[in-house]
Design an enzyme around this catalytic site. Structure first.
Site, PDB file in Angstrom:
ATOM      1  N   GLU A 158      -7.756 -15.291  -1.680  1.00  0.00           N
ATOM      2  CA  GLU A 158      -8.824 -15.001  -2.653  1.00  0.00           C
ATOM      3  C   GLU A 158      -9.799 -16.156  -2.867  1.00  0.00           C
ATOM      4  OE1 GLU A 158      -7.156 -13.602  -6.323  1.00  0.00           O
ATOM      5  OE2 GLU A 158      -6.276 -11.834  -5.413  1.00  0.00           O
ATOM      6  N   GLU A 343      -1.684  -7.870  -1.855  1.00  0.00           N
ATOM      7  CA  GLU A 343      -1.229  -7.890  -3.255  1.00  0.00           C
ATOM      8  C   GLU A 343      -1.665  -6.611  -3.941  1.00  0.00           C
ATOM      9  OE1 GLU A 343      -2.401 -11.222  -5.737  1.00  0.00           O
ATOM     10  OE2 GLU A 343      -2.000 -12.629  -4.111  1.00  0.00           O
TER      11      GLU A 343
HETATM   12  C1  FCB Z   1      -4.205 -12.576  -7.943  1.00  0.00           C
HETATM   13  C2  FCB Z   1      -3.564 -13.855  -7.449  1.00  0.00           C
HETATM   14  C3  FCB Z   1      -2.081 -13.924  -7.693  1.00  0.00           C
HETATM   15  C4  FCB Z   1      -1.692 -13.329  -9.032  1.00  0.00           C
HETATM   16  C5  FCB Z   1      -2.314 -11.973  -9.232  1.00  0.00           C
HETATM   17  C6  FCB Z   1      -1.950 -11.311 -10.520  1.00  0.00           C
HETATM   18  O1  FCB Z   1      -5.560 -12.799  -8.167  1.00  0.00           O
HETATM   19  O2  FCB Z   1      -3.779 -14.018  -6.066  1.00  0.00           O
HETATM   20  O3  FCB Z   1      -1.693 -15.266  -7.558  1.00  0.00           O
HETATM   21  O4  FCB Z   1      -1.981 -14.214 -10.045  1.00  0.00           O
HETATM   22  O5  FCB Z   1      -3.706 -12.084  -9.135  1.00  0.00           O
END
Ligand code: FCB
Length: 436
Positions: A158, A343
């Protein structure tokens, strides 16, 4: 083989912040500054995963995942960011990788999940071009040890969030509030990504990806000002990080003067070095309106309404994942490599019952809904190869400290006791049914 996994990140789970030669990162420094994180929480101990990793690998094995995305702490491997290698740091990740492989879990390491060595921050951090070259050196060191056993590598996590929260707004480490003057942190991360792709391949890595946080952007109305604002936000959040990697060109940044003035000849060719997969982190869509007259930015967050929210207050919109994936396919076409959802998950209150169980039906519904949405996108032709639940464990949620619980496994931070939640059992049954 479709990768079904879970994900974590080094600073959020490892603890052992000063052990075995680890150097300080920007997050150590930031979290120790008064007022930076909720209740002054730090990652000094976190989930103590540095010591308890065998238990955590066993939890993954019990879950039945075939992949695990974790991050490697740059300051464990190179305590000063460059120069001398700390063998004990590499040893830790080698033990972890080998233990995962023994259990049939594919390791998917991310090289940078926001924990820049503080020594590099003191030389300008990601605002400085040299950090990109140091990142590639670090990638080469890690791959030199592990490329023979790790099939898929992720360079950055990110870069948008790191630039926006860390350098533009100052709510994450390194805590700089530069607004649009933060843009070089985007370019230098992307340059570091491209250089690292080349370094990883030179060291024998088979597959390399980058993980971007992507959000489908919805205009608050069909009015021209809202449409223009939504376009400006889409450029900043999504296209600034996907276009140069996949198309070799930056989007129009005229809404963000002075734009990118640090790009040098040849940089875009480096950034567009072919990758094998795109990692996509999805949490929610964004609704954008025109800003107030005197706002410093060309957009305003109008908030998504009419949907349930997580403990964090984030709207739960599963179909946003389908919308996002089909949108990526529409925009990038043949230039879009296979995608991994690196994620996806939600925070819930997760209070243990008197019987010691943790019932989290909201998380189960969240995961079911998002997996179904991913499958709809696949049915519409998007090539998705993996899905990783954020997160295996409740952990240090950055500026929120230990207040937001995202885990499939509950962690009692006073005792470090791990308790699989109902969602852990649900995911295990789901994965078993996928294997049938
Ligand atoms: C993302 C991050 C991860 C975590 C989630 C909830 O932006 O990559 O580390 O904090 O959010």
């Amino acid at each position: 083989m479709f990768l079904w996994g879970t994900a974590t990140a080094a600073y959020q789970i490892e603890g052992a912040a000063t052990e075995d030669g680890r150097g300080p990162s920007v997050w150590d420094v930031f979290a120790h500054e008064p007022g930076r994180t909720r209740d002054g929480h730090t990652g000094d101990v976190a989930c103590d995963h540095y010591h308890r990793w065998p238990e955590d690998v066993a939890l993954m094995s019990g879950l039945g995942v075939n992949a695990y995305r974790f991050s490697i702490a740059w300051p464990r491997v190179l305590p000063l960011g460059s120069g001398e290698v700390n063998a004990k740091g590499l040893d830790f990740y080698e033990r972890l990788v080998d233990a995962l492989l023994e259990r049939g879990v594919q390791p998917v390491p991310t090289l940078f999940h926001w924990d820049l060595p503080q020594a590099l921050e003191e030389r300008g951090g990601w605002l400085e071009r040299d950090t990109a070259a140091r990142f590639a050196d670090y990638a080469a060191v890690v791959a030199g040890r592990l490329a023979d056993r790790v099939p898929l590598w992720i360079t950055l996590n990110e870069p948008f969030v790191h630039m926006a929260y860390g350098y533009a707004m100052g709510v994450h480490a390194p805590g700089r509030a530069l607004l649009t003057a933060a843009l070089p942190a985007a370019h230098h991360q992307l340059l570091g990504h491209g250089l690292a792709v080349r370094a990883l391949r030179a060291a024998g890595a088979r597959e390399v990806a980058i993980t971007n946080n992507c959000t489908p952007v919805r205009p608050a109305s069909e009015g021209e000002a809202d449409l223009r604002a939504a376009e400006a936000y889409d450029i900043l959040h999504n296209r600034l990080f996907n276009d140069p990697v996949l198309l070799g060109a930056y989007p129009d940044l005229s809404a963000y003067p002075p734009g990118l003035t640090c790009v040098q000849d040849g940089d875009l060719e480096v950034i567009a070095t072919p990758i094998d997969a795109l990692g996509v982190n999805y949490y929610n869509p964004t609704r954008i309106a025109a800003p107030a007259e005197d706002a410093g930015l060309p957009f305003a967050d109008a908030g998504i309404t009419g949907h349930p929210t997580t403990a964090f207050g984030w709207p739960v919109v599963p179909d946003g994942l389908r919308e996002l994936l089909t949108g990526l396919k529409a925009r990038y076409g043949a230039a879009l490599p296979p995608v991994h959802i690196t994620e996806n998950g939600c925070s819930q209150p997760d209070v243990p019952t008197e019987h010691g169980t943790v019932e989290d039906p909201g998380r189960i519904a969240f995961l079911e809904g998002h997996i179904a949405a991913m499958r709809r996108a696949m049915a519409e032709g998007v090539d998705v190869r993996g899905y990783f639940v954020w997160s295996l464990l409740d952990n240090f949620e950055w500026a929120e400290g230990y207040h937001q619980r995202f885990g499939l496994v509950h962690v009692d931070f006073a005792t470090q006791r791990r308790t699989p939640k109902a969602s852990y059992r649900w995911y295990a049954e789901f994965l078993a049914s996928c294997r049938d």
